[in-house]
Motif scaffolding. Sequence first.
Motif, PDB file in Angstrom:
ATOM      1  N   ILE A  66     -55.192 -58.178  -3.774  1.00  0.00           N
ATOM      2  CA  ILE A  66     -55.383 -58.886  -5.036  1.00  0.00           C
ATOM      3  C   ILE A  66     -55.832 -60.300  -4.696  1.00  0.00           C
ATOM      4  N   ASP A  67     -56.741 -60.836  -5.500  1.00  0.00           N
ATOM      5  CA  ASP A  67     -57.290 -62.167  -5.228  1.00  0.00           C
ATOM      6  C   ASP A  67     -57.292 -62.965  -6.526  1.00  0.00           C
ATOM      7  N   ILE A  68     -56.602 -64.091  -6.512  1.00  0.00           N
ATOM      8  CA  ILE A  68     -56.531 -64.967  -7.681  1.00  0.00           C
ATOM      9  C   ILE A  68     -57.485 -66.151  -7.543  1.00  0.00           C
ATOM     10  N   VAL A 256     -60.388 -61.748 -16.375  1.00  0.00           N
ATOM     11  CA  VAL A 256     -61.103 -60.905 -15.419  1.00  0.00           C
ATOM     12  C   VAL A 256     -60.171 -59.842 -14.845  1.00  0.00           C
ATOM     13  N   LEU A 257     -58.989 -60.262 -14.445  1.00  0.00           N
ATOM     14  CA  LEU A 257     -58.018 -59.324 -13.883  1.00  0.00           C
ATOM     15  C   LEU A 257     -57.634 -58.264 -14.909  1.00  0.00           C
ATOM     16  N   ALA A 258     -57.460 -58.679 -16.171  1.00  0.00           N
ATOM     17  CA  ALA A 258     -57.108 -57.726 -17.226  1.00  0.00           C
ATOM     18  C   ALA A 258     -58.210 -56.695 -17.431  1.00  0.00           C
ATOM     19  N   ALA A 259     -59.470 -57.136 -17.349  1.00  0.00           N
ATOM     20  CA  ALA A 259     -60.579 -56.197 -17.508  1.00  0.00           C
ATOM     21  C   ALA A 259     -60.573 -55.145 -16.410  1.00  0.00           C
ATOM     22  N   ALA A 260     -60.259 -55.567 -15.180  1.00  0.00           N
ATOM     23  CA  ALA A 260     -60.243 -54.631 -14.057  1.00  0.00           C
ATOM     24  C   ALA A 260     -59.097 -53.634 -14.168  1.00  0.00           C
ATOM     25  N   VAL A 261     -57.899 -54.124 -14.481  1.00  0.00           N
ATOM     26  CA  VAL A 261     -56.751 -53.218 -14.543  1.00  0.00           C
ATOM     27  C   VAL A 261     -56.797 -52.361 -15.797  1.00  0.00           C
ATOM     28  N   LEU A 262     -57.353 -52.888 -16.890  1.00  0.00           N
ATOM     29  CA  LEU A 262     -57.512 -52.084 -18.094  1.00  0.00           C
ATOM     30  C   LEU A 262     -58.456 -50.919 -17.842  1.00  0.00           C
ATOM     31  N   GLY A 263     -59.427 -51.140 -16.950  1.00  0.00           N
ATOM     32  CA  GLY A 263     -60.369 -50.089 -16.600  1.00  0.00           C
ATOM     33  C   GLY A 263     -59.821 -49.080 -15.609  1.00  0.00           C
ATOM     34  N   GLY A 264     -58.548 -49.221 -15.213  1.00  0.00           N
ATOM     35  CA  GLY A 264     -57.933 -48.217 -14.361  1.00  0.00           C
ATOM     36  C   GLY A 264     -57.774 -48.603 -12.914  1.00  0.00           C
ATOM     37  N   ALA A 265     -58.186 -49.816 -12.533  1.00  0.00           N
ATOM     38  CA  ALA A 265     -57.999 -50.257 -11.151  1.00  0.00           C
ATOM     39  C   ALA A 265     -56.524 -50.553 -10.926  1.00  0.00           C
ATOM     40  N   SER A 266     -55.891 -49.783 -10.059  1.00  0.00           N
ATOM     41  CA  SER A 266     -54.457 -49.925  -9.841  1.00  0.00           C
ATOM     42  C   SER A 266     -54.143 -51.196  -9.063  1.00  0.00           C
ATOM     43  N   LEU A 267     -53.058 -51.860  -9.446  1.00  0.00           N
ATOM     44  CA  LEU A 267     -52.627 -53.059  -8.731  1.00  0.00           C
ATOM     45  C   LEU A 267     -52.019 -52.734  -7.378  1.00  0.00           C
ATOM     46  N   THR A 268     -51.795 -51.443  -7.109  1.00  0.00           N
ATOM     47  CA  THR A 268     -51.271 -51.042  -5.801  1.00  0.00           C
ATOM     48  C   THR A 268     -52.353 -50.426  -4.928  1.00  0.00           C
ATOM     49  N   GLY A 269     -53.601 -50.348  -5.427  1.00  0.00           N
ATOM     50  CA  GLY A 269     -54.710 -49.898  -4.604  1.00  0.00           C
ATOM     51  C   GLY A 269     -55.001 -48.416  -4.688  1.00  0.00           C
ATOM     52  N   GLY A 270     -56.220 -48.059  -4.236  1.00  0.00           N
ATOM     53  CA  GLY A 270     -56.599 -46.669  -4.091  1.00  0.00           C
ATOM     54  C   GLY A 270     -57.109 -45.987  -5.332  1.00  0.00           C
ATOM     55  N   ILE A 271     -57.056 -46.638  -6.495  1.00  0.00           N
ATOM     56  CA  ILE A 271     -57.452 -46.020  -7.755  1.00  0.00           C
ATOM     57  C   ILE A 271     -58.378 -46.964  -8.511  1.00  0.00           C
ATOM     58  N   GLY A 272     -59.400 -46.388  -9.152  1.00  0.00           N
ATOM     59  CA  GLY A 272     -60.282 -47.193  -9.988  1.00  0.00           C
ATOM     60  C   GLY A 272     -61.713 -46.698  -9.931  1.00  0.00           C
ATOM     61  N   SER A 273     -62.488 -47.089 -10.927  1.00  0.00           N
ATOM     62  CA  SER A 273     -63.900 -46.712 -10.972  1.00  0.00           C
ATOM     63  C   SER A 273     -64.689 -47.829 -11.639  1.00  0.00           C
ATOM     64  N   VAL A 274     -65.955 -47.938 -11.281  1.00  0.00           N
ATOM     65  CA  VAL A 274     -66.820 -48.953 -11.881  1.00  0.00           C
ATOM     66  C   VAL A 274     -66.985 -48.683 -13.369  1.00  0.00           C
ATOM     67  N   GLY A 275     -67.125 -47.410 -13.739  1.00  0.00           N
ATOM     68  CA  GLY A 275     -67.258 -47.068 -15.154  1.00  0.00           C
ATOM     69  C   GLY A 275     -66.045 -47.514 -15.953  1.00  0.00           C
ATOM     70  N   GLY A 276     -64.851 -47.331 -15.389  1.00  0.00           N
ATOM     71  CA  GLY A 276     -63.644 -47.766 -16.067  1.00  0.00           C
ATOM     72  C   GLY A 276     -63.600 -49.273 -16.246  1.00  0.00           C
ATOM     73  N   VAL A 277     -64.010 -50.003 -15.229  1.00  0.00           N
ATOM     74  CA  VAL A 277     -64.043 -51.466 -15.326  1.00  0.00           C
ATOM     75  C   VAL A 277     -64.998 -51.913 -16.431  1.00  0.00           C
TER      76      VAL A 277
END
Length: 333
Positions: A66-68, A256-277
């Motif tokens: 995670i990067d703030i 920005v962080l909310a947009a990424a996690v709302l799109g399914g990017a897990s805060l613990t890693g390994g999950i997510g997609s560009v379409g979801g973001v």
Amino acid sequence: MRDLARRLIEHTEGLLLLVILLLGIVLTLSTPYFLTLQNIVDLVESYSVTTVLALGVFVVLVAGGIDISFAATASVAQYATAYVATNWGLPAYVCIPFGLTVGLLLGCINAALIHYLRVTSIIITIATMSVYFALLMWITGGKSIYALPDWWSSRVVFFQTETANGDLVRITLPIVVAAGAALVTWLFMTRTSAGRQLTAMGGNLEAARRLGINIAGMRFLAYGYLGIMAGLGGLLQAHRVGESVPNAMVGGELNVLAAAVLGGASLTGGIGSVGGVLLGILLLAMLQNGLNLLGVSPYFFQIVIGLVILVSTSITGLSSRSRRRQRRVAVAA
């Protein structure tokens, strides 16, 4: 509850699309100004910088970090580029790579500190955010640069048309850059070996290490990629407003962080997609725009941002506990 959390994560894109459609119907019925071509295109352009930054954050999140500090990185890259462009008179083909390189270097500093100091990424990046921004304000004295060169500040329009009611609709450079960044990120994460290794590392760091994945290299790649995207976002933001303000990019990290996690990017890693973001960004953009059109206080939108992060974190935590429990049961069996 655990099954619900798992299904929510597995079908994030479908759920987001459904919510977007429902929200679109509600806003269309509530205000006649929402569902117009001009408003939609303006909405996409206004969130172009957020899109570029969220794509970089997405890569780091998928890699398990995670990067703030990305907003501070964008500010430094933007101002450094504006300085050399205005004081040294360097052309675009020199300044743009220079700005991206500044972002890359700052991202790599984050990666080095995280990997070699073995400190949690959020702690390191909070510290570097403070250092980057404080140094920028100290060195510059907080002075803005208004006289950007024409190649940077001039509006670039790729396509424009006039609607039947007289509205002028333009496809501008920020929209094209955001779309290009989304395409490059999607190709990188789904069509390259490095992208698959980043996902594997985020899913299980120890397993990735045992498989021979270069953890240090992957961290430099993830944070360096975010640094480049932050530099690009900083340059794009200055293009949109026509000036470089040292603190203009700082303060929007949670959006920005909310947009990424709302799109399914897990805060613990390994999950997510560009379409979801992209769907997450679209949902937040529609919500903010709709609230503005309805005259609702902007503070309510910040409540939504906080709830998005809280709910996403809770779902991720429930899912992680469920996976750990299943692994223990499998081992015991």
